[in-house]
Motif scaffolding. Structure first.
Motif, short mmCIF file in Angstrom:
data_model
loop_
_atom_site.label_atom_id
_atom_site.label_comp_id
_atom_site.label_asym_id
_atom_site.label_seq_id
_atom_site.Cartn_x
_atom_site.Cartn_y
_atom_site.Cartn_z
N UNK A 258 0.83 -1.20 0.00
CA UNK A 258 0.00 0.00 0.00
C UNK A 258 0.87 1.25 0.00
N UNK A 259 0.35 2.37 -0.54
CA UNK A 259 1.10 3.62 -0.55
C UNK A 259 1.49 4.05 0.87
N UNK A 260 2.73 4.42 1.03
CA UNK A 260 3.21 4.88 2.32
C UNK A 260 3.60 3.77 3.27
N UNK A 261 3.52 2.51 2.85
CA UNK A 261 3.88 1.38 3.70
C UNK A 261 5.14 0.72 3.17
N UNK A 262 5.92 0.11 4.06
CA UNK A 262 7.15 -0.59 3.67
C UNK A 262 6.96 -2.09 3.59
N UNK A 263 5.88 -2.57 4.21
CA UNK A 263 5.67 -4.01 4.30
C UNK A 263 4.56 -4.42 3.35
N UNK A 264 4.79 -5.47 2.52
CA UNK A 264 3.73 -5.89 1.59
C UNK A 264 2.57 -6.56 2.33
N UNK A 265 1.41 -6.46 1.72
CA UNK A 265 0.21 -7.10 2.25
C UNK A 265 -0.06 -8.35 1.43
N UNK A 266 -0.32 -9.46 2.12
CA UNK A 266 -0.54 -10.75 1.47
C UNK A 266 -2.00 -11.14 1.61
N UNK A 267 -2.59 -11.57 0.49
CA UNK A 267 -3.94 -12.13 0.54
C UNK A 267 -3.98 -13.35 -0.37
N UNK A 268 -5.04 -14.11 -0.26
CA UNK A 268 -5.17 -15.34 -1.05
C UNK A 268 -6.55 -15.40 -1.68
N UNK A 269 -6.58 -15.97 -2.89
CA UNK A 269 -7.87 -16.26 -3.51
C UNK A 269 -8.47 -17.50 -2.84
N UNK A 270 -9.74 -17.78 -3.16
CA UNK A 270 -10.41 -18.94 -2.58
C UNK A 270 -9.69 -20.23 -2.93
#
Length: 691
Positions: free
Chosen positions: A370-382
């Protein structure tokens, strides 16, 4: 003082003479108040005197009395106020001469009822004392005096008082807790006075289960009082007697108590739990090594994944909890990586499982920053059902190459054999992955979660899984006392900080262990070890069963434990002392087994009706005084007293009373009682965070 007007087996009506005492009788040897509710009168007959207790008095309009020797017989019968009494027959007072002394003895039951016209008299002071005081052999512990019995001492025999169970009932503030504390104290003091060397009693045992922390300092002056409390709480300086940590190790629990603790479903989860307990007690999990640790971890993840597959909707074929499932699989693969190279026999299946997990997650992983963040966000599909099934197939292939203790057999699941309770959940995971418990595997996840979360609770852990090891022998010596009684006669268990979720269970375990220890003691030694178990707020833990109410498994277990003690405890030397402010909420089974009752003020209609059924039908009127009784007064009835008697309990100094005084609202408001208004110590004690 009067004559009998009518007679029935349950009631005798008396018409008082015109010159009978109005308020105080002076013709009985000593001044005494008369007439008075619950007072005693005598009706002489050929074998002694029928003893009656006054249950009603009043004025009725009657024909003018015809007095012998006076010219009243020609008068017109006009209404005239006459005082009358209603009596309940209690027994027969007999007399005999011992040496040169006239001795009176009360015999329960009426063999010869009076007739109409028989004279009624007041008992003398000596006769009153014979009615109220116990026989010589029963005059062992003095608990008070009788205001209606010429201030005669009221004494009881501990064998009758504690041996056949005692119920102390009364509303808050009626003196109930002081009576319980007094009975314990006076019993020990009078026992010491009766010893030849006037020393402290040997092998006297009182165990007080105190859910409100009222008895912490009550018996301090007696010396060698064993106090147990939950560790970690901050105690005020005024409440700081030396205490030991309260410990009820989970390995001492039987299978019923474990099932209540874990809320195990009877048909699906309980068989798995029982087999786990058998294995733990037999030492089946003492094997070690990377292969067994890997099998335990893989089996646990298999159970969780199987639960997820079972929750995939049939109409979509896709699992909605995608993110949680992906996170679990990532953590699973990371855990498997640590075992590479350690188990050569399973290396191929381990590599295949790691690869299968990575393949299932890689195609469904989404990462962005996300903008302004250093750490990636992880999500998963079904995740589809097929993808999860592929991983499960690889898990089964790996488990086939790993060792697993055979789940069947083992020790008795109820035997108090020591094991580490924190290892139980891991062992249950292994069992759930075995063929014998394939049916239960789908339901094991919630069971394991409850066991782990409860034992990990910082409030429960020090009680159920204490850091210091303790053997069963040490525990019994601490809580039940040394065999020779040299470590004190009283054990106070302060349960005020035990979490509500496990309070019923802790009380059930404590009571059962004490009962079973005494049961086995008598079987091995041929004699009982007399012990009194005191339970405060009994209505909370020995609840009456109502068809339209639900009760927790732990609450049911607690009630059943005390019902068993009430039925069988006397045979093994265990007496119950139940203290309650709501007798109508107590288990009828337990109340029916109590043979002596000490009744303080009771205001609630349901409580009064229940208590009235505890006494014979013709004595029910005696209890109509309960709503208006002052503090420190009680009615003693049952096996420990020859007749129901109103007792003014002995005075206890303030420092010897349980800490149950009424709050001082006015004193605090006006400044005469100081209070420090600081919440930080409260929060620290509450959260356990001292940082």
């Amino acid at each position: 003082m009067g004559t009998v007007e009518s007679v029935a087996p349950h009631e005798i009506r008396v018409s008082l003479d015109l010159d009978a005492p109005q308020a105080v009788a002076l013709n009985a040897g000593e001044p005494q108040r008369f007439p008075r509710i619950n007072g005693f009168v005598l009706i002489p007959n050929e074998i002694g005197s029928v003893v009656g207790i006054v249950t009603w008095l009043g004025v009725e309009r009657s024909p003018f009395p015809k007095r012998t020797g006076l010219r009243d017989f020609g008068l017109v019968d006009l209404p005239y106020p006459l005082r009358k009494l209603t009596l309940v027959p209690l027994g027969t007072l007999k007399s005999r001469v011992v040496g040169e002394t006239l001795v009176y003895e009360l015999q329960r039951g009426v063999a010869s009822f009076p007739s109409v016209g028989d004279p009624v008299s007041l008992p003398t002071a000596a006769q009153l004392r014979a009615l109220v005081e116990a026989r010589d052999v029963d005059r062992r512990v003095t608990i008070g005096h009788s205001p209606l019995g010429a201030d005669a001492r009221v004494s009881v025999d501990p064998d009758k008082l504690f041996g056949r169970h005692l119920a102390v009932l009364g509303n808050t503030g009626s003196g109930k807790s002081c009576s319980v504390a007094g009975l314990i104290r006076w019993s020990l003091e009078d026992a010491a006075a009766a010893r030849v060397d006037k020393s402290k009693p040997v092998n006297a045992r009182f165990i007080v289960l105190d859910p409100n922390g009222e008895y912490r300092r009550t018996f301090e002056d007696l010396g060698q009082v064993r106090l147990f409390e939950v560790v970690g709480g901050q105690i005020a300086e005024s409440e700081k007697p030396k205490a030991q940590p309260l410990r009820v190790p989970a390995w001492m629990w039987d299978s019923h108590e474990w099932a209540a603790f874990a809320q195990a479903a009877p048909a699906t989860q309980r068989p798995l739990l029982l087999q786990g307990l058998r294995n733990m007690r037999s030492g089946a999990i003492l094997e070690s090594g990377p292969a067994l640790r890997l099998a335990r971890m893989v089996g646990g993840h298999r159970v969780l994944l199987r639960d997820r597959v079972a929750s995939v909707p049939a109409y979509t074929g896709r699992y909605k909890g995608a993110k949680d499932c992906g996170i679990q699989l990532d953590a699973f693969a990371e855990g498997l990586e640590r075992y590479r190279g350690e188990i050569p026999a399973a290396e191929g299946e381990l590599d295949a499982l790691i690869g299968g997990i990575q393949s299932a997650t890689a195609s469904r992983r989404n990462e962005w920053t996300p903008p302004g963040e250093n750490r990636p966000v992880v999500s998963f599909d079904d995740f589809s059902e097929g993808a999860l099934e592929d991983v499960l197939v690889l898990i089964d292939k790996l488990l086939a190459t790993l060792p697993s203790p055979h789940p069947l057999g083992g020790s008795n699941e109820d035997a108090p054999i020591e094991f580490d309770p924190t290892e139980l959940a891991g062992h249950l995971e292994v069992l759930a992955g075995s063929a014998e418990f394939a049916q239960a595997a789908a339901w094991a996840g919630t069971l394991l979660l409850r066991v782990r979360s409860m034992l990990a609770d910082s409030r429960v852990g020090p009680i159920a899984a204490p850091p210091q090891d303790i053997t069963l022998a040490q525990w019994l010596e601490d809580y039940l006392g040394l065999p020779d009684g040299s470590n004190g006669s009283i054990a106070v268990l302060d349960l005020s900080l035990v979490p509500a979720e496990v309070l019923h269970l802790v009380i059930a375990v404590l009571s059962r262990l004490i009962f079973e220890a005494l049961q086995r003691y008598r079987r091995l030694n041929g004699v009982e070890l007399p012990t009194a178990l005191v339970l405060e707020e009994a209505h909370t833990f020995v609840q009456r069963y109502l068809p339209d109410e639900t009760i927790s498994l732990a609450g049911r277990q607690c009630r059943e434990t005390f019902e068993r003690i009430a039925r069988e405890g006397r045979k093994f030397g265990l007496g119950l002392v139940l203290s309650s402010q709501r007798p109508s909420e107590l288990s009828p089974t337990v109340l029916a087994q109590c043979n002596t009752f000490l009744l303080h003020r009771l205001v609630n209609d349901q409580d009064q009706q229940l208590v009235a059924r505890l006494v014979p039908d013709n004595l029910g009127g005696l209890l109509r005084e309960l709503p208006s009784m002052p503090s420190q007064q009680a009615i003693l009835l049952g096996w420990a007293t020859p007749v129901p008697v109103l007792v003014e309990m002995r005075h206890l100094p303030k420092e010897q009373r349980p800490h149950a005084a009424d709050p001082q609202f006015w004193g605090v408001w006006t400044g005469s009682e100081k209070r420090e208004a600081g919440w930080e110590p409260v929060i620290t004690d509450w959260t356990g965070d001292s940082g």
